[in-house]
Design a protein around this motif. Structure first.
Motif, PDB file in Angstrom:
ATOM      1  N   THR A 144       0.820  -1.220   0.000  1.00  0.00           N
ATOM      2  CA  THR A 144       0.000   0.000   0.000  1.00  0.00           C
ATOM      3  C   THR A 144       0.854   1.271   0.000  1.00  0.00           C
ATOM      4  O   THR A 144       1.993   1.264   0.464  1.00  0.00           O
ATOM      5  CB  THR A 144      -0.936   0.013   1.231  1.00  0.00           C
ATOM      6  OG1 THR A 144      -0.151  -0.127   2.421  1.00  0.00           O
ATOM      7  CG2 THR A 144      -1.962  -1.096   1.163  1.00  0.00           C
ATOM      8  N   TRP A 146       1.229   5.701   0.718  1.00  0.00           N
ATOM      9  CA  TRP A 146       1.136   6.578   1.884  1.00  0.00           C
ATOM     10  C   TRP A 146       0.029   7.608   1.783  1.00  0.00           C
ATOM     11  O   TRP A 146      -0.244   8.321   2.736  1.00  0.00           O
ATOM     12  CB  TRP A 146       2.483   7.306   2.070  1.00  0.00           C
ATOM     13  CG  TRP A 146       3.047   7.799   0.756  1.00  0.00           C
ATOM     14  CD1 TRP A 146       4.013   7.168   0.014  1.00  0.00           C
ATOM     15  CD2 TRP A 146       2.659   8.949  -0.013  1.00  0.00           C
ATOM     16  NE1 TRP A 146       4.247   7.852  -1.164  1.00  0.00           N
ATOM     17  CE2 TRP A 146       3.432   8.954  -1.201  1.00  0.00           C
ATOM     18  CE3 TRP A 146       1.739   9.980   0.196  1.00  0.00           C
ATOM     19  CZ2 TRP A 146       3.310   9.949  -2.184  1.00  0.00           C
ATOM     20  CZ3 TRP A 146       1.616  10.957  -0.782  1.00  0.00           C
ATOM     21  CH2 TRP A 146       2.395  10.939  -1.954  1.00  0.00           C
ATOM     22  N   LYS A 170       2.477  -5.047   3.504  1.00  0.00           N
ATOM     23  CA  LYS A 170       3.706  -4.243   3.510  1.00  0.00           C
ATOM     24  C   LYS A 170       3.265  -2.807   3.225  1.00  0.00           C
ATOM     25  O   LYS A 170       3.001  -2.441   2.080  1.00  0.00           O
ATOM     26  CB  LYS A 170       4.667  -4.746   2.420  1.00  0.00           C
ATOM     27  CG  LYS A 170       6.135  -4.466   2.659  1.00  0.00           C
ATOM     28  CD  LYS A 170       6.501  -3.017   2.852  1.00  0.00           C
ATOM     29  CE  LYS A 170       6.526  -2.231   1.567  1.00  0.00           C
ATOM     30  NZ  LYS A 170       6.751  -0.772   1.792  1.00  0.00           N
ATOM     31  N   GLU A 173       6.640   3.065   3.347  1.00  0.00           N
ATOM     32  CA  GLU A 173       7.669   3.409   4.340  1.00  0.00           C
ATOM     33  C   GLU A 173       7.435   4.767   5.004  1.00  0.00           C
ATOM     34  O   GLU A 173       7.889   4.993   6.112  1.00  0.00           O
ATOM     35  CB  GLU A 173       9.086   3.324   3.762  1.00  0.00           C
ATOM     36  CG  GLU A 173       9.298   3.723   2.315  1.00  0.00           C
ATOM     37  CD  GLU A 173       8.970   2.627   1.317  1.00  0.00           C
ATOM     38  OE1 GLU A 173       7.773   2.390   1.088  1.00  0.00           O
ATOM     39  OE2 GLU A 173       9.891   2.023   0.732  1.00  0.00           O
ATOM     40  N   SER A 224       2.576   3.686  -7.584  1.00  0.00           N
ATOM     41  CA  SER A 224       2.971   4.270  -8.863  1.00  0.00           C
ATOM     42  C   SER A 224       2.841   3.264 -10.003  1.00  0.00           C
ATOM     43  O   SER A 224       2.948   2.053  -9.809  1.00  0.00           O
ATOM     44  CB  SER A 224       4.410   4.765  -8.773  1.00  0.00           C
ATOM     45  OG  SER A 224       5.273   3.673  -8.554  1.00  0.00           O
ATOM     46  N   LEU A 246      -3.363   2.053  -9.816  1.00  0.00           N
ATOM     47  CA  LEU A 246      -2.196   2.883 -10.151  1.00  0.00           C
ATOM     48  C   LEU A 246      -2.594   4.353 -10.246  1.00  0.00           C
ATOM     49  O   LEU A 246      -3.482   4.797  -9.562  1.00  0.00           O
ATOM     50  CB  LEU A 246      -1.554   2.343 -11.424  1.00  0.00           C
ATOM     51  CG  LEU A 246      -1.270   0.824 -11.372  1.00  0.00           C
ATOM     52  CD1 LEU A 246      -0.707   0.317 -12.669  1.00  0.00           C
ATOM     53  CD2 LEU A 246      -0.345   0.480 -10.210  1.00  0.00           C
ATOM     54  N   CYS A 279      -5.104   9.740  -6.000  1.00  0.00           N
ATOM     55  CA  CYS A 279      -4.930   9.187  -7.346  1.00  0.00           C
ATOM     56  C   CYS A 279      -6.097   9.527  -8.255  1.00  0.00           C
ATOM     57  O   CYS A 279      -5.933   9.641  -9.455  1.00  0.00           O
ATOM     58  CB  CYS A 279      -4.684   7.687  -7.291  1.00  0.00           C
ATOM     59  SG  CYS A 279      -5.640   6.856  -6.049  1.00  0.00           S
ATOM     60  N   ARG A 321       9.543  16.807  -6.733  1.00  0.00           N
ATOM     61  CA  ARG A 321       8.867  16.322  -7.936  1.00  0.00           C
ATOM     62  C   ARG A 321       7.763  17.292  -8.350  1.00  0.00           C
ATOM     63  O   ARG A 321       7.626  17.651  -9.526  1.00  0.00           O
ATOM     64  CB  ARG A 321       8.299  14.937  -7.602  1.00  0.00           C
ATOM     65  CG  ARG A 321       7.442  14.302  -8.634  1.00  0.00           C
ATOM     66  CD  ARG A 321       6.771  13.062  -8.018  1.00  0.00           C
ATOM     67  NE  ARG A 321       5.603  12.708  -8.774  1.00  0.00           N
ATOM     68  CZ  ARG A 321       5.568  11.735  -9.676  1.00  0.00           C
ATOM     69  NH1 ARG A 321       6.620  10.989  -9.874  1.00  0.00           N
ATOM     70  NH2 ARG A 321       4.480  11.494 -10.356  1.00  0.00           N
ATOM     71  N   GLU A 369       1.108  12.143 -13.987  1.00  0.00           N
ATOM     72  CA  GLU A 369       0.568  12.350 -12.644  1.00  0.00           C
ATOM     73  C   GLU A 369       1.567  13.171 -11.823  1.00  0.00           C
ATOM     74  O   GLU A 369       2.726  12.789 -11.689  1.00  0.00           O
ATOM     75  CB  GLU A 369       0.321  10.997 -11.978  1.00  0.00           C
ATOM     76  CG  GLU A 369      -0.392  11.114 -10.660  1.00  0.00           C
ATOM     77  CD  GLU A 369      -0.797   9.758 -10.094  1.00  0.00           C
ATOM     78  OE1 GLU A 369       0.061   8.866 -10.034  1.00  0.00           O
ATOM     79  OE2 GLU A 369      -1.961   9.600  -9.702  1.00  0.00           O
TER      80      GLU A 369
HETATM   81  P1  NAD Z   1       5.601   3.594  -4.962  1.00  0.00           P
HETATM   82  O1  NAD Z   1       4.860   2.920  -6.047  1.00  0.00           O
HETATM   83  O2  NAD Z   1       7.073   3.607  -5.006  1.00  0.00           O
HETATM   84  O3  NAD Z   1       5.178   2.973  -3.531  1.00  0.00           O
HETATM   85  C1  NAD Z   1       3.955   2.320  -3.262  1.00  0.00           C
HETATM   86  C2  NAD Z   1       4.210   1.078  -2.433  1.00  0.00           C
HETATM   87  O4  NAD Z   1       5.009   0.165  -3.193  1.00  0.00           O
HETATM   88  C3  NAD Z   1       5.001   1.335  -1.142  1.00  0.00           C
HETATM   89  O5  NAD Z   1       4.559   0.461  -0.120  1.00  0.00           O
HETATM   90  C4  NAD Z   1       6.414   0.957  -1.550  1.00  0.00           C
HETATM   91  O6  NAD Z   1       7.207   0.569  -0.472  1.00  0.00           O
HETATM   92  C5  NAD Z   1       6.163  -0.214  -2.478  1.00  0.00           C
HETATM   93  N1  NAD Z   1       7.247  -0.493  -3.426  1.00  0.00           N
HETATM   94  C6  NAD Z   1       8.132   0.388  -3.967  1.00  0.00           C
HETATM   95  N2  NAD Z   1       8.986  -0.269  -4.786  1.00  0.00           N
HETATM   96  C7  NAD Z   1       8.626  -1.564  -4.774  1.00  0.00           C
HETATM   97  C8  NAD Z   1       9.108  -2.739  -5.427  1.00  0.00           C
HETATM   98  N3  NAD Z   1      10.144  -2.689  -6.260  1.00  0.00           N
HETATM   99  N4  NAD Z   1       8.490  -3.915  -5.198  1.00  0.00           N
HETATM  100  C9  NAD Z   1       7.427  -3.975  -4.375  1.00  0.00           C
HETATM  101  N5  NAD Z   1       6.933  -2.920  -3.715  1.00  0.00           N
HETATM  102  C10 NAD Z   1       7.514  -1.721  -3.914  1.00  0.00           C
HETATM  103  O7  NAD Z   1       5.043   5.068  -4.890  1.00  0.00           O
HETATM  104  P2  NAD Z   1       5.734   6.330  -4.162  1.00  0.00           P
HETATM  105  O8  NAD Z   1       7.193   6.436  -4.468  1.00  0.00           O
HETATM  106  O9  NAD Z   1       5.338   6.293  -2.752  1.00  0.00           O
HETATM  107  O10 NAD Z   1       5.014   7.489  -4.940  1.00  0.00           O
HETATM  108  C11 NAD Z   1       5.488   7.831  -6.240  1.00  0.00           C
HETATM  109  C12 NAD Z   1       4.359   8.228  -7.138  1.00  0.00           C
HETATM  110  O11 NAD Z   1       3.374   7.186  -7.188  1.00  0.00           O
HETATM  111  C13 NAD Z   1       3.559   9.425  -6.683  1.00  0.00           C
HETATM  112  O12 NAD Z   1       4.179  10.600  -7.026  1.00  0.00           O
HETATM  113  C14 NAD Z   1       2.261   9.191  -7.374  1.00  0.00           C
HETATM  114  O13 NAD Z   1       2.316   9.646  -8.690  1.00  0.00           O
HETATM  115  C15 NAD Z   1       2.097   7.717  -7.366  1.00  0.00           C
HETATM  116  N6  NAD Z   1       1.211   7.247  -6.280  1.00  0.00           N
HETATM  117  C16 NAD Z   1      -0.016   6.787  -6.606  1.00  0.00           C
HETATM  118  C17 NAD Z   1      -0.859   6.350  -5.608  1.00  0.00           C
HETATM  119  C18 NAD Z   1      -2.214   5.822  -5.892  1.00  0.00           C
HETATM  120  O14 NAD Z   1      -3.044   5.765  -5.003  1.00  0.00           O
HETATM  121  N7  NAD Z   1      -2.498   5.366  -7.103  1.00  0.00           N
HETATM  122  C19 NAD Z   1      -0.474   6.403  -4.272  1.00  0.00           C
HETATM  123  C20 NAD Z   1       0.817   6.871  -3.973  1.00  0.00           C
HETATM  124  C21 NAD Z   1       1.632   7.272  -4.992  1.00  0.00           C
END
Ligand code: NAD
Length: 462
Positions: A144, A146, A170, A173, A224, A246, A279, A321, A369
């Motif tokens: 999930t 943040w 999970k 962070e 993301s 996403l 999102c 960003r 986004e």
């Molecule tokens: P992210 O995708 O990196 O993180 C989301 C979750 O995935 C976190 O729990 C993270 O620890 C986990 N994660 C990261 N890398 C991973 C991997 N290689 N394998 C498995 N799990 C992994 O997103 P972010 O860096 O927190 O945010 C970046 C961008 O994502 C934002 O700027 C936004 O555009 C987008 N975002 C979208 C949503 C949504 O609800 N759709 C939510 C948060 C962020």
């Protein structure tokens, strides 16, 4: 500053396998408010084993009993409502009133909705000479983000548990403290050991280990698009189920017959809410060219009012960003009519509520986004042009249509390539399926549609 120990695995708080920790920072003042263990593949494996061991018992538990445990979970969350709101304010920076009503209130309601659904859903049906059973998929790995720390957890864990699945979570962070409160509520609700497990840790370490674990049957991910694509590939390679929620770049289409002032004001509020970190936010406002300048002026005035009311964005990277996108928009020819890339405060990861006008569909700020308090306003010539622009991104998560006549708005909404559309400012419905067309994702969350994600069918013929 508090050092939080342990992971919630197999019904107890246990020490992590490794010594590393993650610092949790308050984005409003940049202070470290606590640490949590940074889990490793070893912790993930222990959690998945516990979930696997608990599966036969939980999946065979009658739905009415699962419903009773979920109702107890809802009550345990409700008893912590104030603490949840304060924690979300501390680790995400959400303003207190919004933290209470949305970050705490909404997931409590969603947990309650799955207590009801577990009790009433038809897990068995007759199809001619067959009996079809809707059985749990198995062990769920939930990853999930943040932005809505508790809602994103509950939107996965509650339907999974209602379905009879067991769960390893999970969380992001940046917001692990809210996840720990959720685990505390699970414990108090009396769910059997191993049915729900929490591993805090970094995405590329703990998250990846969970997505790759051979004993996980379904990976449900929100975050993301970049990470979602990787998780989809991993799941596809292992022929396991996957649900992906996403990004989005949703269009707020204001048709010429609409109440312009209302549509613009509600549209600005929608984008600025949660500091733009939603999102489904309507980040592209589409206005007919004859009303364009009036709409831009209204939007600039409305955005300026949010100056002191919105919280920071989640962290320094996200702030950089968002500012980068504002600068890029201006460099590409957009007109800054409110806000801007400069920091409004000395401390904290704040970004000014920003409105970019004269945005054209090909610009990066109209396609990508941003995930911050930034509204783009685009002009269209006629309805067909509006539809082309609305559908002209890789995303399709949400949207809005405003018109003088509801039927006119509905007709337009039916032609949009997107999973949800709010008609004339329609209210959020926590039972309506939520999820994306195109690259906004695979699968649906919330309500009965969210429950079916965690079910698979078996048919017996007579
Ligand atoms: P992210 O995708 O990196 O993180 C989301 C979750 O995935 C976190 O729990 C993270 O620890 C986990 N994660 C990261 N890398 C991973 C991997 N290689 N394998 C498995 N799990 C992994 O997103 P972010 O860096 O927190 O945010 C970046 C961008 O994502 C934002 O700027 C936004 O555009 C987008 N975002 C979208 C949503 C949504 O609800 N759709 C939510 C948060 C962020």
């Amino acid at each position: 500053m508090k050092a939080h120990d342990g992971m919630y695995i197999d019904g107890a708080w246990r020490p992590a396998a490794g010594p590393d920790v993650i610092e949790v920072v308050n984005p409003a003042d940049e202070r470290v408010i606590g640490t949590v263990p940074a889990g490793t593949a070893e912790d993930v494996d222990a959690a998945v084993r516990a979930a696997r061991a608990a599966l036969p018992g939980w999946s065979a538990t009658p739905p009415a009993e699962r419903a009773a445990r979920l109702a107890a979970l809802r009550d345990a969350l409700a008893a912590r409502e104030e603490e949840i709101a304060e924690t979300v304010t501390a680790e995400l920076g959400a303003p207190p009133a919004f933290a209470r009503t949305v970050h705490a209130g909404l997931p409590i309601a969603v947990a309650g909705s799955y207590a009801d659904l577990a009790a009433t859903y038809a897990f068995e049906e007759k199809v001619g000479n067959s009996t079809v059973y809707h059985e749990p998929v198995g062990v769920v790995g939930a990853i999930t983000p943040w932005n809505y720390p508790l809602h994103q957890i509950v939107a996965k864990a509650a339907p999974a548990l209602a379905a009879g699945c067991t769960v390893v979570l999970k969380p992001a962070e940046d917001t692990p403290l809210t996840a720990r409160l959720f685990a505390g509520a699970v414990d108090e609700a009396g769910l059997p050991a191993g049915v729900f497990n929490l591993v805090t840790g970094l995405g590329p370490v703990a998250g990846q280990a969970l997505a790759e674990h051979p004993d996980v049957d379904l990976v449900s991910f929100t975050g993301s698009t970049a990470v979602g694509k990787r998780i989809g590939a991993i799941a596809g390679g292992a022929v396991k189920r996957v649900a992906l929620e996403l990004g989005g770049k949703s269009a707020n289409v204001i048709l010429p017959s609409a109440d312009l002032a209302r549509a613009v004001n509600v549209g600005v509020a929608n984008v600025m809410s949660n500091s733009g970190q939603t999102c489904s936010a309507w980040t592209r406002m589409l206005v007919h060219r004859d009303q364009y300048e009036e709409a831009v002026a209204l939007a600039a005035t409305a955005a300026a009012k949010y100056g002191e009311r919105i919280g920071p964005v989640v962290n320094a990277k996200q702030r950089a960003r968002v500012r980068g996108y504002i600068e890029k928009g201006v460099a590409e020819g957009a007109r800054l009519v409110s806000g801007g890339p400069e920091s409004p405060c000395e401390r904290g990861y704040f970004v000014s509520p920003t409105v970019l006008a004269d945005v054209t569909p090909g610009m990066a700020v109209a396609q990508e986004e941003i995930f911050g308090p930034v509204l783009t306003v685009l002009r269209y010539d006629d309805e067909e042009d509006a539809l082309r622009i609305a559908n002209g991104t890789v995303y399709g998560l949400a949207g809005a249509v405003w018109a003088g006549d509801e039927a006119e708005a509905v007709a337009f909404a039916r032609r949009m390539d997107t999973g949800q559309v709010d008609i004339n400012g329609g209210r959020f419905n926590p039972l309506a399926p939520f999820g994306g067309y195109k690259q906004s994702g695979v699968g649906r969350e919330l309500g009965a549609h969210g429950l079916t994600e965690y079910l698979q069918t078996k048919s017996l013929q007579f």
